[in-house]
Scaffold this motif. Structure first.
Motif, PDB file in Angstrom:
ATOM      1  N   GLN A  97       0.825  -1.207   0.000  1.00 52.88           N
ATOM      2  CA  GLN A  97       0.000   0.000   0.000  1.00 52.88           C
ATOM      3  C   GLN A  97       0.861   1.260   0.000  1.00 52.88           C
ATOM      4  OE1 GLN A  97      -2.132  -1.058   3.504  1.00 52.88           O
ATOM      5  NE2 GLN A  97      -3.810  -2.047   2.385  1.00 52.88           N
ATOM      6  N   LEU A  98       1.947   1.254   0.779  1.00 51.92           N
ATOM      7  CA  LEU A  98       2.850   2.397   0.785  1.00 51.92           C
ATOM      8  C   LEU A  98       3.513   2.578  -0.575  1.00 51.92           C
ATOM      9  CD1 LEU A  98       4.476   1.868   4.289  1.00 51.92           C
ATOM     10  CD2 LEU A  98       3.063   3.818   3.617  1.00 51.92           C
ATOM     11  N   ALA A  99       3.896   1.479  -1.210  1.00 49.46           N
ATOM     12  CA  ALA A  99       4.515   1.567  -2.531  1.00 49.46           C
ATOM     13  C   ALA A  99       3.522   2.111  -3.560  1.00 49.46           C
ATOM     14  CB  ALA A  99       5.032   0.194  -2.963  1.00 49.46           C
ATOM     15  N   PHE A 100       2.270   1.704  -3.445  1.00 55.52           N
ATOM     16  CA  PHE A 100       1.231   2.212  -4.351  1.00 55.52           C
ATOM     17  C   PHE A 100       1.100   3.722  -4.231  1.00 55.52           C
ATOM     18  CE2 PHE A 100      -3.251   3.558  -4.691  1.00 55.52           C
ATOM     19  CZ  PHE A 100      -3.477   3.280  -6.034  1.00 55.52           C
ATOM     20  N   LEU A 101       1.021   4.235  -3.000  1.00 53.97           N
ATOM     21  CA  LEU A 101       0.885   5.676  -2.790  1.00 53.97           C
ATOM     22  C   LEU A 101       2.115   6.422  -3.306  1.00 53.97           C
ATOM     23  CD1 LEU A 101      -0.679   5.856   0.797  1.00 53.97           C
ATOM     24  CD2 LEU A 101      -1.852   6.054  -1.413  1.00 53.97           C
ATOM     25  N   ALA A 102       3.295   5.876  -3.041  1.00 52.32           N
ATOM     26  CA  ALA A 102       4.530   6.535  -3.451  1.00 52.32           C
ATOM     27  C   ALA A 102       4.668   6.617  -4.965  1.00 52.32           C
ATOM     28  CB  ALA A 102       5.737   5.810  -2.854  1.00 52.32           C
ATOM     29  N   ALA A 103       4.109   5.637  -5.661  1.00 55.34           N
ATOM     30  CA  ALA A 103       4.263   5.565  -7.120  1.00 55.34           C
ATOM     31  C   ALA A 103       3.201   6.348  -7.884  1.00 55.34           C
ATOM     32  CB  ALA A 103       4.239   4.103  -7.562  1.00 55.34           C
ATOM     33  N   LEU A 104       2.185   6.846  -7.192  1.00 54.56           N
ATOM     34  CA  LEU A 104       1.137   7.571  -7.892  1.00 54.56           C
ATOM     35  C   LEU A 104       1.694   8.832  -8.551  1.00 54.56           C
ATOM     36  CD1 LEU A 104      -1.807   7.363  -5.330  1.00 54.56           C
ATOM     37  CD2 LEU A 104      -1.759   6.331  -7.617  1.00 54.56           C
ATOM     38  N   PRO A 105       1.253   9.145  -9.765  1.00 50.71           N
ATOM     39  CA  PRO A 105       1.702  10.385 -10.404  1.00 50.71           C
ATOM     40  C   PRO A 105       1.014  11.594  -9.785  1.00 50.71           C
ATOM     41  CG  PRO A 105       0.060   9.304 -11.769  1.00 50.71           C
ATOM     42  CD  PRO A 105       0.337   8.364 -10.621  1.00 50.71           C
ATOM     43  N   LEU A 106       1.645  12.752  -9.905  1.00 56.48           N
ATOM     44  CA  LEU A 106       1.028  13.986  -9.431  1.00 56.48           C
ATOM     45  C   LEU A 106      -0.052  14.473 -10.384  1.00 56.48           C
ATOM     46  CD1 LEU A 106       4.127  16.014  -8.178  1.00 56.48           C
ATOM     47  CD2 LEU A 106       2.390  14.871  -6.793  1.00 56.48           C
ATOM     48  N   ILE A 107       0.062  14.115 -11.654  1.00 57.70           N
ATOM     49  CA  ILE A 107      -0.866  14.613 -12.663  1.00 57.70           C
ATOM     50  C   ILE A 107      -0.998  13.576 -13.768  1.00 57.70           C
ATOM     51  CG2 ILE A 107       0.942  15.828 -13.952  1.00 57.70           C
ATOM     52  CD1 ILE A 107      -1.108  18.131 -14.367  1.00 57.70           C
ATOM     53  N   GLN A 108      -2.195  13.434 -14.300  1.00 58.59           N
ATOM     54  CA  GLN A 108      -2.428  12.567 -15.448  1.00 58.59           C
ATOM     55  C   GLN A 108      -3.281  13.314 -16.455  1.00 58.59           C
ATOM     56  OE1 GLN A 108      -3.102   8.348 -15.440  1.00 58.59           O
ATOM     57  NE2 GLN A 108      -3.108   8.265 -13.197  1.00 58.59           N
ATOM     58  N   ARG A 109      -3.018  13.074 -17.734  1.00 60.38           N
ATOM     59  CA  ARG A 109      -3.826  13.643 -18.816  1.00 60.38           C
ATOM     60  C   ARG A 109      -4.346  12.520 -19.683  1.00 60.38           C
ATOM     61  NH1 ARG A 109       0.412  17.218 -17.994  1.00 60.38           N
ATOM     62  NH2 ARG A 109      -0.203  19.396 -17.614  1.00 60.38           N
ATOM     63  N   HIS A 110      -5.630  12.550 -19.951  1.00 58.82           N
ATOM     64  CA  HIS A 110      -6.264  11.560 -20.815  1.00 58.82           C
ATOM     65  C   HIS A 110      -7.174  12.299 -21.782  1.00 58.82           C
ATOM     66  CE1 HIS A 110      -4.957   8.027 -18.453  1.00 58.82           C
ATOM     67  NE2 HIS A 110      -5.117   8.814 -17.403  1.00 58.82           N
ATOM     68  N   GLY A 111      -6.811  12.288 -23.036  1.00 65.96           N
ATOM     69  CA  GLY A 111      -7.605  13.011 -24.017  1.00 65.96           C
ATOM     70  C   GLY A 111      -7.630  14.499 -23.703  1.00 65.96           C
ATOM     71  N   HIS A 112      -8.835  15.053 -23.567  1.00 63.40           N
ATOM     72  CA  HIS A 112      -8.994  16.476 -23.276  1.00 63.40           C
ATOM     73  C   HIS A 112      -9.081  16.758 -21.777  1.00 63.40           C
ATOM     74  CE1 HIS A 112      -9.452  17.369 -27.486  1.00 63.40           C
ATOM     75  NE2 HIS A 112     -10.440  16.519 -27.604  1.00 63.40           N
ATOM     76  N   ALA A 113      -8.847  15.750 -20.950  1.00 61.32           N
ATOM     77  CA  ALA A 113      -9.020  15.905 -19.503  1.00 61.32           C
ATOM     78  C   ALA A 113      -7.681  15.821 -18.769  1.00 61.32           C
ATOM     79  CB  ALA A 113      -9.962  14.833 -18.959  1.00 61.32           C
ATOM     80  N   CYS A 114      -7.600  16.586 -17.681  1.00 57.61           N
ATOM     81  CA  CYS A 114      -6.427  16.588 -16.814  1.00 57.61           C
ATOM     82  C   CYS A 114      -6.879  16.271 -15.398  1.00 57.61           C
ATOM     83  CB  CYS A 114      -5.756  17.959 -16.860  1.00 57.61           C
ATOM     84  SG  CYS A 114      -4.393  18.189 -15.700  1.00 57.61           S
ATOM     85  N   PHE A 115      -6.156  15.390 -14.731  1.00 56.75           N
ATOM     86  CA  PHE A 115      -6.467  14.972 -13.367  1.00 56.75           C
ATOM     87  C   PHE A 115      -5.291  15.347 -12.467  1.00 56.75           C
ATOM     88  CE2 PHE A 115      -8.600  12.220 -16.347  1.00 56.75           C
ATOM     89  CZ  PHE A 115      -9.885  12.092 -15.849  1.00 56.75           C
ATOM     90  N   VAL A 116      -5.571  16.095 -11.397  1.00 53.70           N
ATOM     91  CA  VAL A 116      -4.523  16.549 -10.488  1.00 53.70           C
ATOM     92  C   VAL A 116      -5.154  16.815  -9.129  1.00 53.70           C
ATOM     93  CG1 VAL A 116      -4.797  18.975 -11.162  1.00 53.70           C
ATOM     94  CG2 VAL A 116      -2.593  18.187 -10.238  1.00 53.70           C
ATOM     95  N   HIS A 117      -4.407  16.603  -8.053  1.00 56.17           N
ATOM     96  CA  HIS A 117      -4.995  16.819  -6.737  1.00 56.17           C
ATOM     97  C   HIS A 117      -5.184  18.296  -6.433  1.00 56.17           C
ATOM     98  CE1 HIS A 117      -6.150  16.237  -2.621  1.00 56.17           C
ATOM     99  NE2 HIS A 117      -5.145  16.969  -2.187  1.00 56.17           N
ATOM    100  N   ALA A 118      -4.150  19.086  -6.639  1.00 58.81           N
ATOM    101  CA  ALA A 118      -4.222  20.510  -6.312  1.00 58.81           C
ATOM    102  C   ALA A 118      -4.303  21.315  -7.605  1.00 58.81           C
ATOM    103  CB  ALA A 118      -3.027  20.907  -5.446  1.00 58.81           C
ATOM    104  N   SER A 119      -3.264  22.066  -7.933  1.00 59.91           N
ATOM    105  CA  SER A 119      -3.261  22.862  -9.155  1.00 59.91           C
ATOM    106  C   SER A 119      -2.391  22.215 -10.217  1.00 59.91           C
ATOM    107  CB  SER A 119      -2.747  24.274  -8.859  1.00 59.91           C
ATOM    108  OG  SER A 119      -2.594  25.020 -10.053  1.00 59.91           O
ATOM    109  N   ALA A 120      -2.818  22.295 -11.465  1.00 57.80           N
ATOM    110  CA  ALA A 120      -1.996  21.795 -12.569  1.00 57.80           C
ATOM    111  C   ALA A 120      -0.769  22.672 -12.787  1.00 57.80           C
ATOM    112  CB  ALA A 120      -2.825  21.719 -13.847  1.00 57.80           C
ATOM    113  N   HIS A 121      -0.784  23.846 -12.196  1.00 61.82           N
ATOM    114  CA  HIS A 121       0.390  24.716 -12.207  1.00 61.82           C
ATOM    115  C   HIS A 121       1.271  24.338 -11.019  1.00 61.82           C
ATOM    116  CE1 HIS A 121       2.836  28.328 -12.587  1.00 61.82           C
ATOM    117  NE2 HIS A 121       2.666  28.534 -11.299  1.00 61.82           N
ATOM    118  N   ALA A 122       2.409  23.703 -11.302  1.00 62.17           N
ATOM    119  CA  ALA A 122       3.318  23.245 -10.247  1.00 62.17           C
ATOM    120  C   ALA A 122       2.568  22.400  -9.215  1.00 62.17           C
ATOM    121  CB  ALA A 122       4.017  24.426  -9.578  1.00 62.17           C
TER     122      ALA A 122
END
Length: 247
Positions: A97-122
């Motif tokens: 579980q710790l390895a899963f969390l550590a490996a998660l990306p900060l940002i993902q883009r799929h098609g016209h969509a962007c997924f990010v926890h906070a801001s896509a700027h930095a």
């Protein structure tokens, strides 16, 4: 495609179960989890295991600041109570579980969509999008038509029109908001696990790309049970009170 958007689960099993059960009745095709699966709540292992199962079936997931913190040395940027929960959480998760969390990306883009926890700027700076300026900065940095994020713990919708003008909308529970194809949007579904808008019902949203609309939901759950589990785990009582009061 109908996409369920869940963010800021914060180790709250009762809220997560309620939102996932509600989503199953909405004819969902895909799920996206935009970070902060741990922190504040008493069931981090169950929540992380659940997200891992959805990701294994194709769900999108990105890393939140609490997920980042639990896999690294303590940061002085977090207040003392949050650091206490992060330290406790680290002892509740297994190596996978710790390895899963550590490996998660900060940002993902799929098609016209962007997924990010906070801001896509930095995104590594964990900026809160609480107003027009921050929303525009995130939208412009994303390079996408629509940005899905979290971190703020309250539902909101920002629009950047094709002429560059910005607007903000505070959605109501159950409201389906039409999205215009010529505009850009930033969607904040609100928090599943710790709402902070004076409403203790869990939040999530559903994006329908065929209908071009976003619908926001509030899902009541047994916040009393979740709060008592926080107290029983010996975690700061403030986090139990937040679940009850929605602040």
């Amino acid at each position: 495609m109908r996409l369920a958007l869940l963010t800021d689960l914060h180790a709250n099993r009762e809220a997560v179960e309620a939102c996932l059960a509600h989503a199953e009745r909405q004819h969902i095709d895909q799920y996206a989890f935009t970070g902060d699966f741990v922190g504040y709540g008493a069931d981090p292992a169950w929540v992380v295991r659940t997200v891992m199962a959805y990701v294994a079936r194709g769900a999108v997931a990105v890393q939140g600041n609490h997920d980042y913190a639990v896999t690294r040395p303590p940061s002085a940027r977090m207040h003392a109570e949050a650091r206490e929960v992060i330290a406790w959480t680290g002892g509740q998760l297994d190596a996978e579980q710790l390895a899963f969390l550590a490996a998660l990306p900060l940002i993902q883009r799929h098609g016209h969509a962007c997924f990010v926890h906070a801001s896509a700027h930095a995104p590594e700076r964990w900026e809160y999008v609480t107003g027009i300026a921050e929303a525009e900065r995130s939208i412009r940095a994303s390079g996408s038509r629509i940005v899905f994020s979290g971190h703020v713990h309250a539902p909101a919708l920002y629009r950047r029109a094709d002429d560059g003008r910005m607007g903000r909308h505070v959605p109501q529970a159950g409201e389906a908001v039409p999205l215009q194809p010529q505009h850009q949007y930033l969607v904040l579904p609100g928090a599943v696990g710790q709402p902070r808008d004076q409403n203790n019902a869990a939040c999530y949203a559903v994006f329908d790309d065929a209908a071009r609309e976003i619908q926001y939901f509030r899902v009541p759950y047994d916040h009393g049970v979740a709060a008592r589990k926080v107290i029983a785990a010996g975690l700061p009582i403030v986090f139990a009170m937040r679940l009850v009061e929605g602040i």
